[in-house]
Design a protein around this motif. Sequence first.
Motif, PDB file in Angstrom:
ATOM      1  N   SER A  66       0.825  -1.211   0.000  1.00 35.12           N
ATOM      2  CA  SER A  66       0.000   0.000   0.000  1.00 35.12           C
ATOM      3  C   SER A  66       0.861   1.263   0.000  1.00 35.12           C
ATOM      4  O   SER A  66       0.513   2.258  -0.655  1.00 35.12           O
ATOM      5  CB  SER A  66      -0.962   0.009   1.180  1.00 35.12           C
ATOM      6  OG  SER A  66      -0.255   0.123   2.398  1.00 35.12           O
ATOM      7  N   ASP A  67       1.977   1.229   0.708  1.00 32.99           N
ATOM      8  CA  ASP A  67       2.849   2.402   0.713  1.00 32.99           C
ATOM      9  C   ASP A  67       3.519   2.610  -0.641  1.00 32.99           C
ATOM     10  O   ASP A  67       3.712   3.744  -1.067  1.00 32.99           O
ATOM     11  CB  ASP A  67       3.899   2.293   1.821  1.00 32.99           C
ATOM     12  CG  ASP A  67       3.300   2.497   3.196  1.00 32.99           C
ATOM     13  OD1 ASP A  67       2.362   3.315   3.314  1.00 32.99           O
ATOM     14  OD2 ASP A  67       3.754   1.854   4.153  1.00 32.99           O
ATOM     15  N   PHE A  68       3.867   1.531  -1.340  1.00 35.06           N
ATOM     16  CA  PHE A  68       4.405   1.657  -2.694  1.00 35.06           C
ATOM     17  C   PHE A  68       3.379   2.336  -3.601  1.00 35.06           C
ATOM     18  O   PHE A  68       3.713   3.245  -4.361  1.00 35.06           O
ATOM     19  CB  PHE A  68       4.770   0.283  -3.281  1.00 35.06           C
ATOM     20  CG  PHE A  68       6.198  -0.106  -3.071  1.00 35.06           C
ATOM     21  CD1 PHE A  68       7.175   0.277  -3.971  1.00 35.06           C
ATOM     22  CD2 PHE A  68       6.569  -0.869  -1.976  1.00 35.06           C
ATOM     23  CE1 PHE A  68       8.504  -0.084  -3.792  1.00 35.06           C
ATOM     24  CE2 PHE A  68       7.884  -1.233  -1.781  1.00 35.06           C
ATOM     25  CZ  PHE A  68       8.854  -0.850  -2.687  1.00 35.06           C
ATOM     26  N   GLU A  69       2.136   1.886  -3.508  1.00 33.54           N
ATOM     27  CA  GLU A  69       1.074   2.469  -4.335  1.00 33.54           C
ATOM     28  C   GLU A  69       0.876   3.946  -3.996  1.00 33.54           C
ATOM     29  O   GLU A  69       0.781   4.794  -4.891  1.00 33.54           O
ATOM     30  CB  GLU A  69      -0.235   1.715  -4.122  1.00 33.54           C
ATOM     31  CG  GLU A  69      -1.378   2.275  -4.934  1.00 33.54           C
ATOM     32  CD  GLU A  69      -2.692   1.572  -4.665  1.00 33.54           C
ATOM     33  OE1 GLU A  69      -3.716   2.088  -5.137  1.00 33.54           O
ATOM     34  OE2 GLU A  69      -2.710   0.522  -3.994  1.00 33.54           O
ATOM     35  N   LYS A  70       0.819   4.268  -2.708  1.00 29.35           N
ATOM     36  CA  LYS A  70       0.617   5.660  -2.294  1.00 29.35           C
ATOM     37  C   LYS A  70       1.754   6.555  -2.769  1.00 29.35           C
ATOM     38  O   LYS A  70       1.532   7.690  -3.190  1.00 29.35           O
ATOM     39  CB  LYS A  70       0.488   5.754  -0.779  1.00 29.35           C
ATOM     40  CG  LYS A  70      -0.809   5.204  -0.247  1.00 29.35           C
ATOM     41  CD  LYS A  70      -0.824   5.230   1.272  1.00 29.35           C
ATOM     42  CE  LYS A  70      -2.055   4.539   1.821  1.00 29.35           C
ATOM     43  NZ  LYS A  70      -2.013   4.460   3.291  1.00 29.35           N
ATOM     44  N   PHE A  71       2.980   6.052  -2.716  1.00 31.95           N
ATOM     45  CA  PHE A  71       4.112   6.878  -3.119  1.00 31.95           C
ATOM     46  C   PHE A  71       4.209   7.003  -4.637  1.00 31.95           C
ATOM     47  O   PHE A  71       4.287   8.113  -5.170  1.00 31.95           O
ATOM     48  CB  PHE A  71       5.421   6.319  -2.564  1.00 31.95           C
ATOM     49  CG  PHE A  71       6.621   7.115  -2.990  1.00 31.95           C
ATOM     50  CD1 PHE A  71       6.827   8.387  -2.483  1.00 31.95           C
ATOM     51  CD2 PHE A  71       7.522   6.625  -3.906  1.00 31.95           C
ATOM     52  CE1 PHE A  71       7.923   9.156  -2.878  1.00 31.95           C
ATOM     53  CE2 PHE A  71       8.620   7.369  -4.307  1.00 31.95           C
ATOM     54  CZ  PHE A  71       8.815   8.635  -3.792  1.00 31.95           C
ATOM     55  N   TYR A  72       4.217   5.868  -5.337  1.00 33.08           N
ATOM     56  CA  TYR A  72       4.449   5.904  -6.777  1.00 33.08           C
ATOM     57  C   TYR A  72       3.224   6.367  -7.582  1.00 33.08           C
ATOM     58  O   TYR A  72       3.374   7.045  -8.588  1.00 33.08           O
ATOM     59  CB  TYR A  72       4.919   4.537  -7.284  1.00 33.08           C
ATOM     60  CG  TYR A  72       6.372   4.294  -6.936  1.00 33.08           C
ATOM     61  CD1 TYR A  72       7.386   4.988  -7.586  1.00 33.08           C
ATOM     62  CD2 TYR A  72       6.733   3.387  -5.946  1.00 33.08           C
ATOM     63  CE1 TYR A  72       8.717   4.783  -7.267  1.00 33.08           C
ATOM     64  CE2 TYR A  72       8.062   3.179  -5.623  1.00 33.08           C
ATOM     65  CZ  TYR A  72       9.042   3.876  -6.286  1.00 33.08           C
ATOM     66  OH  TYR A  72      10.356   3.676  -5.963  1.00 33.08           O
ATOM     67  N   ASP A  73       2.036   6.025  -7.139  1.00 32.69           N
ATOM     68  CA  ASP A  73       0.843   6.383  -7.904  1.00 32.69           C
ATOM     69  C   ASP A  73       0.209   7.695  -7.464  1.00 32.69           C
ATOM     70  O   ASP A  73      -0.376   8.410  -8.272  1.00 32.69           O
ATOM     71  CB  ASP A  73      -0.200   5.271  -7.827  1.00 32.69           C
ATOM     72  CG  ASP A  73       0.280   3.980  -8.479  1.00 32.69           C
ATOM     73  OD1 ASP A  73       1.231   4.039  -9.287  1.00 32.69           O
ATOM     74  OD2 ASP A  73      -0.285   2.916  -8.171  1.00 32.69           O
ATOM     75  N   LYS A  74       0.326   8.015  -6.181  1.00 31.91           N
ATOM     76  CA  LYS A  74      -0.354   9.194  -5.651  1.00 31.91           C
ATOM     77  C   LYS A  74       0.591  10.295  -5.198  1.00 31.91           C
ATOM     78  O   LYS A  74       0.146  11.374  -4.828  1.00 31.91           O
ATOM     79  CB  LYS A  74      -1.264   8.779  -4.498  1.00 31.91           C
ATOM     80  CG  LYS A  74      -2.330   7.791  -4.931  1.00 31.91           C
ATOM     81  CD  LYS A  74      -3.176   7.320  -3.782  1.00 31.91           C
ATOM     82  CE  LYS A  74      -4.182   6.287  -4.286  1.00 31.91           C
ATOM     83  NZ  LYS A  74      -4.947   5.706  -3.191  1.00 31.91           N
ATOM     84  N   GLY A  75       1.904  10.011  -5.202  1.00 32.03           N
ATOM     85  CA  GLY A  75       2.881  11.034  -4.853  1.00 32.03           C
ATOM     86  C   GLY A  75       2.937  11.399  -3.377  1.00 32.03           C
ATOM     87  O   GLY A  75       3.382  12.491  -3.029  1.00 32.03           O
ATOM     88  N   ASN A  76       2.527  10.506  -2.509  1.00 32.77           N
ATOM     89  CA  ASN A  76       2.534  10.755  -1.072  1.00 32.77           C
ATOM     90  C   ASN A  76       3.955  10.568  -0.529  1.00 32.77           C
ATOM     91  O   ASN A  76       4.469   9.456  -0.448  1.00 32.77           O
ATOM     92  CB  ASN A  76       1.555   9.790  -0.395  1.00 32.77           C
ATOM     93  CG  ASN A  76       1.423  10.017   1.088  1.00 32.77           C
ATOM     94  OD1 ASN A  76       2.383  10.343   1.760  1.00 32.77           O
ATOM     95  ND2 ASN A  76       0.224   9.813   1.598  1.00 32.77           N
ATOM     96  N   ASN A  77       4.596  11.671  -0.152  1.00 31.99           N
ATOM     97  CA  ASN A  77       5.986  11.600   0.306  1.00 31.99           C
ATOM     98  C   ASN A  77       6.148  10.856   1.622  1.00 31.99           C
ATOM     99  O   ASN A  77       7.184  10.224   1.853  1.00 31.99           O
ATOM    100  CB  ASN A  77       6.577  13.003   0.421  1.00 31.99           C
ATOM    101  CG  ASN A  77       6.877  13.601  -0.931  1.00 31.99           C
ATOM    102  OD1 ASN A  77       7.114  12.874  -1.894  1.00 31.99           O
ATOM    103  ND2 ASN A  77       6.845  14.914  -1.029  1.00 31.99           N
ATOM    104  N   ALA A  78       5.170  10.933   2.515  1.00 31.35           N
ATOM    105  CA  ALA A  78       5.254  10.195   3.777  1.00 31.35           C
ATOM    106  C   ALA A  78       5.278   8.685   3.516  1.00 31.35           C
ATOM    107  O   ALA A  78       5.991   7.937   4.189  1.00 31.35           O
ATOM    108  CB  ALA A  78       4.089  10.549   4.687  1.00 31.35           C
ATOM    109  N   ALA A  79       4.538   8.252   2.519  1.00 31.71           N
ATOM    110  CA  ALA A  79       4.551   6.837   2.148  1.00 31.71           C
ATOM    111  C   ALA A  79       5.925   6.451   1.611  1.00 31.71           C
ATOM    112  O   ALA A  79       6.393   5.336   1.841  1.00 31.71           O
ATOM    113  CB  ALA A  79       3.471   6.539   1.120  1.00 31.71           C
TER     114      ALA A  79
END
Length: 60
Positions: free
Chosen positions: A16-29
């Motif tokens: 889920s953190d990979f998806e949040k970072f790579y797909d949604k640009g969430n830096n905390a992830a």
Amino acid sequence: MDKYKELTELVASLASDFEKFYDKGNNAAGTRVRAGMATLAKWAKDTRADVQSKKNATKA
């Protein structure tokens, strides 16, 4: 197969953190991904040492 189960659970926990970072640009992830990868690297190093010691024990 406990070690394999540990590996798959560790990788799955990062999904889920990979998806949040790579797909949604969430830096905390991204920070959590980096921490998870460090944990994975430590796990791999420990597992490699365990395999080597068991392998060497069968030779002796």
